[in-house]
Write a protein that holds these residues in place. Structure first.
Motif: not given
Length: 323
Positions: A36-44, A79-82
């Motif tokens: 959940i946390t890593h997915g949410a941080m994908t843009p960063i 969202l590349t790499g999500f």
């Protein structure tokens, strides 16, 4: 009334006995909190990786870098790499958190007693985090290689399955695990900062309280301690792992000379220099503080929802109470 200090020493530490169901709950809680946390941080993470590996982004800030990505590639590029991020950190997070709980308990058993373990608690935190992360990274490395390739090379593949398939087809196991050594250099210091600093921050907070105060904390007070400890642990994790994170991005993009992995890392590190190795540290500290604090908050909440017991605590329970 005169004021004095009374030192209160804890009673014997009770060592819980975890079942296979408990470890399954630890795994699921760790898997969900990380994905959940890593997915949410994908843009960063997309912008951070661009800053690390693309010279056109080297001098960009987090915000200006995001604007440049959107201008050049469109909003979807953030969202590349999500896909590989969500899947990779699901298995890695589950293995890391449940592995840490397992190793910490086994270390206490090895020392001989919970009371004796208090003396060696920092070594137990360091060792448990390192061993758990090592095995978790065996699962993470191929998916992390796919993620970095998708993020750093525009048009490499359309998603997780096609990116993983192409990388496996063109490079085989060697290419999928090309980043295993640098990912260990990155993730083990990260895990040490994450778990050890979090444990020590909790200990410092609890040692300033009486036992009565500690066990009657409000929900808001517990949340504040967990959040603050997680943020500090996140800063520590980011600083400790930043140089290897930069090198990992370079390795997975194919940079560096031929030869052994240690030779490639040495050459890339010399080329980058201290400034290059810490490129993107500011955005990564922000990202990591959010990741780590969010993970610990979610991990505790999910464990509670699953009915799992709390982990082993070996804090030095000496409080100074003002009378």
């Amino acid at each position: 009334m005169a004021k004095g200090k009374a030192h209160v020493q804890s009673s014997a530490v009770q060592l819980p006995q975890f079942s296979s169901r408990d470890y399954s709950s630890f795994f699921l809680a760790g898997a969900l909190c990380c994905t959940i946390t890593h997915g949410a941080m994908t843009p960063i993470d997309v912008v951070k990786t661009r800053i690390q590996v693309n010279p056109a982004y080297a001098k960009q800030s987090m915000l200006s870098g995001a604007r440049l990505v959107v201008a050049n590639e469109g909003p979807k590029a953030l969202l590349t790499g999500f896909g590989p991020t969500a899947v990779g950190y699901f298995v890695q997070g589950g293995a890391k958190f449940s592995g840490y709980e397992f190793c910490k308990k086994k270390a206490v058993d090895l020392v001989g007693s919970p009371e004796a373990a208090v003396k060696y608690r920092t070594a137990i935190y360091l060792g448990s985090a390192s061993v758990a992360e090592f095995f978790a990274d065996i699962l993470l490395t191929p998916l992390e290689a796919t993620r970095i390739r998708l993020v750093s090379e525009r048009g490499y593949a359309s998603g997780l399955v096609t990116g993983f398939s192409r990388l496996a087809r063109e490079g085989g196991i060697r290419e999928l695990y090309a980043g295993f050594v640098p990912i260990l250099f990155k993730q083990i210091p990260y895990a040490i900062g994450q778990f050890t600093v979090n444990e020590l921050c909790h200990e410092l907070a609890f040692r300033s309280m009486s036992y009565e105060t500690r066990f009657n904390l409000s929900t808001a007070e517990k949340f504040s301690i967990q959040l603050g400890s997680g943020i500090v642990a996140g800063f520590a994790a980011a600083v400790l792992s930043q140089p290897a994170d930069t090198l990992l991005s370079q390795i997975n993009k194919g940079h560096g000379p031929s030869g052994s992995m240690f030779h490639r890392l040495y050459v890339l590190a010399r080329q980058a220099g201290p400034r290059g190795l810490f490129a993107g540290l500011g955005p990564r500290m922000v990202m990591t503080a959010g990741l780590v604090s969010g993970q610990f908050l979610l991990y505790g909440a999910i464990k509670e929802a699953l009915g799992a017991p709390p982990g082993v605590e070996i804090h030095k329970e000496e409080s100074t109470v003002v009378l």
